[in-house]
Write a protein that holds these residues in place. Structure first.
Motif, mmCIF file in Angstrom:
data_model
loop_
_atom_site.group_PDB
_atom_site.id
_atom_site.type_symbol
_atom_site.label_atom_id
_atom_site.label_comp_id
_atom_site.label_asym_id
_atom_site.label_seq_id
_atom_site.Cartn_x
_atom_site.Cartn_y
_atom_site.Cartn_z
ATOM 1 N N ARG A 183 8.876 -39.417 -10.302
ATOM 2 C CA ARG A 183 8.806 -37.621 -10.850
ATOM 3 C C ARG A 183 6.975 -37.209 -10.712
ATOM 4 N N GLU A 184 6.081 -37.926 -10.791
ATOM 5 C CA GLU A 184 4.621 -37.330 -10.402
ATOM 6 C C GLU A 184 4.818 -36.000 -9.526
ATOM 7 N N LEU A 185 5.429 -36.786 -8.191
ATOM 8 C CA LEU A 185 6.204 -36.207 -6.982
ATOM 9 C C LEU A 185 6.803 -34.803 -6.421
ATOM 10 N N LEU A 186 8.178 -35.340 -8.037
ATOM 11 C CA LEU A 186 9.024 -34.083 -7.976
ATOM 12 C C LEU A 186 8.298 -33.102 -8.650
ATOM 13 N N GLY A 187 7.583 -33.704 -9.699
ATOM 14 C CA GLY A 187 6.588 -32.325 -10.788
ATOM 15 C C GLY A 187 6.254 -31.566 -9.772
ATOM 16 N N SER A 188 5.230 -32.092 -9.164
ATOM 17 C CA SER A 188 4.189 -31.863 -7.756
ATOM 18 C C SER A 188 5.303 -30.346 -6.404
ATOM 19 N N VAL A 234 15.315 -39.612 -12.728
ATOM 20 C CA VAL A 234 14.495 -39.065 -12.063
ATOM 21 C C VAL A 234 14.764 -38.075 -12.657
ATOM 22 N N VAL A 235 15.315 -37.443 -12.011
ATOM 23 C CA VAL A 235 15.516 -35.780 -11.693
ATOM 24 C C VAL A 235 15.449 -35.153 -12.347
ATOM 25 N N ASP A 236 16.722 -35.819 -14.267
ATOM 26 C CA ASP A 236 16.688 -35.394 -15.021
ATOM 27 C C ASP A 236 15.466 -35.513 -15.633
ATOM 28 N N ASP A 237 14.467 -36.949 -15.483
ATOM 29 C CA ASP A 237 13.948 -36.506 -16.833
ATOM 30 C C ASP A 237 12.799 -35.506 -16.668
ATOM 31 N N VAL A 238 12.512 -35.066 -14.675
ATOM 32 C CA VAL A 238 11.763 -34.149 -14.957
ATOM 33 C C VAL A 238 12.216 -32.878 -14.901
ATOM 34 N N LEU A 239 13.352 -32.071 -15.108
ATOM 35 C CA LEU A 239 13.752 -31.552 -15.482
ATOM 36 C C LEU A 239 13.358 -31.151 -17.260
ATOM 37 N N ARG A 240 14.472 -32.328 -17.717
ATOM 38 C CA ARG A 240 13.918 -31.904 -19.397
ATOM 39 C C ARG A 240 11.883 -32.097 -19.572
ATOM 40 N N ARG A 241 11.263 -32.421 -18.967
ATOM 41 C CA ARG A 241 10.196 -32.150 -19.344
ATOM 42 C C ARG A 241 9.669 -30.444 -19.339
ATOM 43 N N ARG A 242 10.463 -29.755 -18.418
ATOM 44 C CA ARG A 242 9.435 -28.995 -17.856
ATOM 45 C C ARG A 242 10.743 -27.371 -18.499
ATOM 46 N N THR A 243 11.066 -27.875 -19.320
ATOM 47 C CA THR A 243 11.810 -27.235 -20.374
ATOM 48 C C THR A 243 11.644 -26.532 -21.397
ATOM 49 N N VAL A 244 11.293 -25.037 -21.514
ATOM 50 C CA VAL A 244 11.169 -24.310 -22.392
ATOM 51 C C VAL A 244 12.192 -23.397 -23.162
ATOM 52 N N GLY A 290 14.358 -24.444 -23.849
ATOM 53 C CA GLY A 290 15.702 -25.065 -23.875
ATOM 54 C C GLY A 290 16.451 -24.562 -22.747
ATOM 55 N N VAL A 291 15.665 -24.486 -21.799
ATOM 56 C CA VAL A 291 15.633 -23.773 -20.089
ATOM 57 C C VAL A 291 14.572 -24.606 -19.067
ATOM 58 N N PRO A 292 15.009 -24.812 -18.398
ATOM 59 C CA PRO A 292 14.255 -26.087 -17.481
ATOM 60 C C PRO A 292 14.094 -24.532 -15.921
ATOM 61 N N ASP A 293 12.669 -25.496 -15.955
ATOM 62 C CA ASP A 293 12.170 -24.223 -14.760
ATOM 63 C C ASP A 293 12.852 -23.890 -12.946
ATOM 64 N N ALA A 294 13.512 -24.965 -13.472
ATOM 65 C CA ALA A 294 14.802 -25.327 -11.544
ATOM 66 C C ALA A 294 15.729 -25.911 -12.427
ATOM 67 N N GLU A 295 16.872 -25.283 -11.237
ATOM 68 C CA GLU A 295 18.112 -25.418 -11.631
ATOM 69 C C GLU A 295 18.632 -26.334 -10.363
ATOM 70 N N ARG A 296 19.608 -26.861 -9.993
ATOM 71 C CA ARG A 296 20.375 -27.541 -9.335
ATOM 72 C C ARG A 296 21.710 -26.980 -8.358
ATOM 73 N N LEU A 297 21.377 -26.953 -6.813
ATOM 74 C CA LEU A 297 22.026 -26.524 -6.640
ATOM 75 C C LEU A 297 23.228 -27.258 -5.908
#
Length: 527
Positions: A432-437, A463-473, A475-482
């Motif tokens: 989680r920390e590495l993906l966030g970095s 891991v991906v779901d949790d990181v995106l959830r933590r980076r949500t403002v 209701g919208v995360p700051d990254a999207e899945r391709l």
């Protein structure tokens, strides 16, 4: 007490178990001349040999000895067999068929250890953890020859007894002889039927027969289901983990082509095309360093799945500039080298970060054939800090995260016996920390590839779901899945119909794709 005291403790109603004596029953074991007899001989059950004691094998052949020494090193030093065996074979000048035999014996025994321990537990009258560790390894080697290799029974038993006598002692050799004869008395199919019948549930049965810890078998079954596959594929997946993997080479684009590798290979060296990728070549049995392009770094040894995820990152659609790439966890350098070769063709540069200095040196070595100026630097540092140190500095970032390695158990079979569920807590926190970095380090519009060599849902999708959830403002995360599937399809050999499932992320499987079980999620930074 040693792990091999006595010859036979079987009672009249337990004719399979072996390993003690008849003192509990008070049996008189002296012959007519007053000489003490062994337990088996006193019952007339001993296995006689026509050889005089002076003619019996008192040493083992070099191949079996090498395999034994590898198992002891793996057990005693937490070493990896693939790092121990090759130099040992070179040091002892074991080559050709003997080297192939030692390799199959060592790796096959490690892969099928769980199955063989379940068999041995039915042939020994005490818990296996009470046996001397060296004796247990000898028994495992003998069992693999009996049940997993085309070695005649008499040769498997006699040679393994010789190994025990040479490496552990005469008492051990008698015990090993008795136990292996019990193993040989039942066919492999009959043993497997017994193991399945005795298991409390189907997953445990699959784990024991397929030689995996039960917790890993359950996790793999859940991962299959999570990927939209039939959980009944578990048996096929475990079997694939127990098959010797092919040695796959990567032709690093711009440095060498697959045809050039073939043309420069020594006479008699067989190189077949990879199943999915134009960069992949399969080597049939020989030392990869005998290939000139591998020796000088233009090519390398790299699983086809590992190649695919790196190529997919480079192929993912990008908004804006495409000038600076980062491999956040670069050691030992295979993916970094492939990315650098691709970057050189596009005029981009690469930074390779690795936290361990000795692995950073491996990265430098792997990058030696890349043209000057392409690799900015090999950075030794904590990947968790890069995002804060260089926010928004990169266009493409690879996070090849440290993981349990459950996707590469066929290559490192000893890992399955070392990993525990407790490892997940530490590793998933790090992931989680590495993906966030990585998401901090990539610019808006840039792409991050999150990669693990594990299909475990806790290490991949969760891991991906949790990181995106933590980076949500709001209701919208700051990254999207391709759609990682589309990126992979753009890099496969034309006409290769690679099955990739129904989800946007990609999960490869040994039993489906013939690769390690690599996971790939592609994310694009949106704000």
């Amino acid at each position: 007490m040693s792990g091999y005291d006595g010859a036979d403790r079987r009672g009249p109603d337990d004719r399979r178990r072996s390993g003690g004596d008849d003192r509990r029953g008070g049996t008189d074991r002296r012959d007519a001349r007053g000489r003490q007899r062994g337990a088996a001989r006193s019952r007339g059950e001993q296995s006689r040999t026509a050889q005089a004691p002076s003619q019996r094998r008192r040493w083992s052949d070099p191949a079996r000895t090498a395999a034994f020494d590898v198992l002891r090193e793996v057990d005693g030093s937490d070493a990896y067999a693939n790092l121990v065996l090759p130099p040992l074979l070179r040091e002892r000048r074991i080559a050709g068929r003997d080297a192939a035999f030692a390799t199959e014996l060592a790796y096959g025994t490690l892969r099928l250890r769980g199955r063989y321990d379940a068999v041995l537990a039915r042939c020994v009258d005490r818990p296996l953890d009470r046996l001397d560790a060296a004796v247990l390894d000898v028994l495992r080697l003998g069992t693999h020859q009996l049940l997993g290799m085309r070695v005649p029974t008499h040769a498997a038993v006699s040679e393994t007894v010789g190994l025990a006598r040479d490496r552990v002692g005469a008492g051990a050799s008698q015990f090993v002889n008795a136990v292996l004869r019990r193993v040989a008395g039942t066919s492999l199919d009959a043993w497997l039927d017994e193991l399945r019948t005795d298991a409390p549930d189907p997953v445990t049965a699959a784990a024991v027969v397929g030689s995996h810890p039960v917790w890993i078998a359950r996790a793999l079954r859940e991962a299959l289901a999570g990927d939209g596959r039939d959980p009944a594929e578990l048996d096929a997946l475990l079997d694939a983990d127990n098959a010797a993997p092919r040695v796959t080479l990567v032709a690093r684009p711009g440095l060498v082509t697959a045809d050039e590798i073939r043309d420069g290979a020594p006479d008699g060296l067989r190189l077949d095309p990879g199943r999915w990728l134009p960069t992949a070549l399969v080597l049939a049995g020989q030392d990869p360093l005998s290939v000139p392009a591998v020796a000088d770094g233009r090519a390398g040894v790299q699983d086809e799945g590992s190649q695919a995820v790196a190529l997919a990152l480079a192929a993912a659609p990008l908004d804006g500039r495409d000038a600076r790439w980062l491999d956040l966890c670069a050691g030992p350098g295979g993916k970094a080298s492939l990315l650098a070769a691709l970057a050189a063709q596009r005029g981009a540069t690469v930074v390779a970060n690795e936290v361990a200095p000795h692995r950073a040196n491996l990265v430098r070595k792997a990058l030696r054939a890349v043209p000057d100026g392409v690799v900015e630097r090999v950075r030794t540092g904590d990947g968790r800090e890069v995002g804060a140190q260089e926010p928004g500095a990169y266009d493409r970032v690879l996070v090849d995260a440290p993981c349990t390695g459950l996707g590469a158990l066929r290559r490192r079979p000893e890992s399955r016996w070392r990993r525990t569920p407790a490892d997940l807590t530490v590793l998933t926190g790090l992931q989680r920390e590495l993906l966030g970095s990585a998401l901090d380090a990539v610019r808006v519009g840039g792409v991050v590839a999150y990669v693990t060599c594990s299909p475990h849902l806790a290490e991949t999708r969760v891991v991906v779901d949790d990181v995106l959830r933590r980076r949500t403002v709001d209701g919208v995360p700051d990254a999207e899945r391709l759609d990682a599937r589309e990126a992979v399809r753009t890099v496969v050999t034309p006409g290769a119909d690679i099955p990739l499932g129904d989800r946007e992320d990609v999960q490869l499987w040994p039993h489906v794709h013939g690769t390690d079980a690599m996971h790939l999620t592609l994310l694009r930074r949106t704000r």
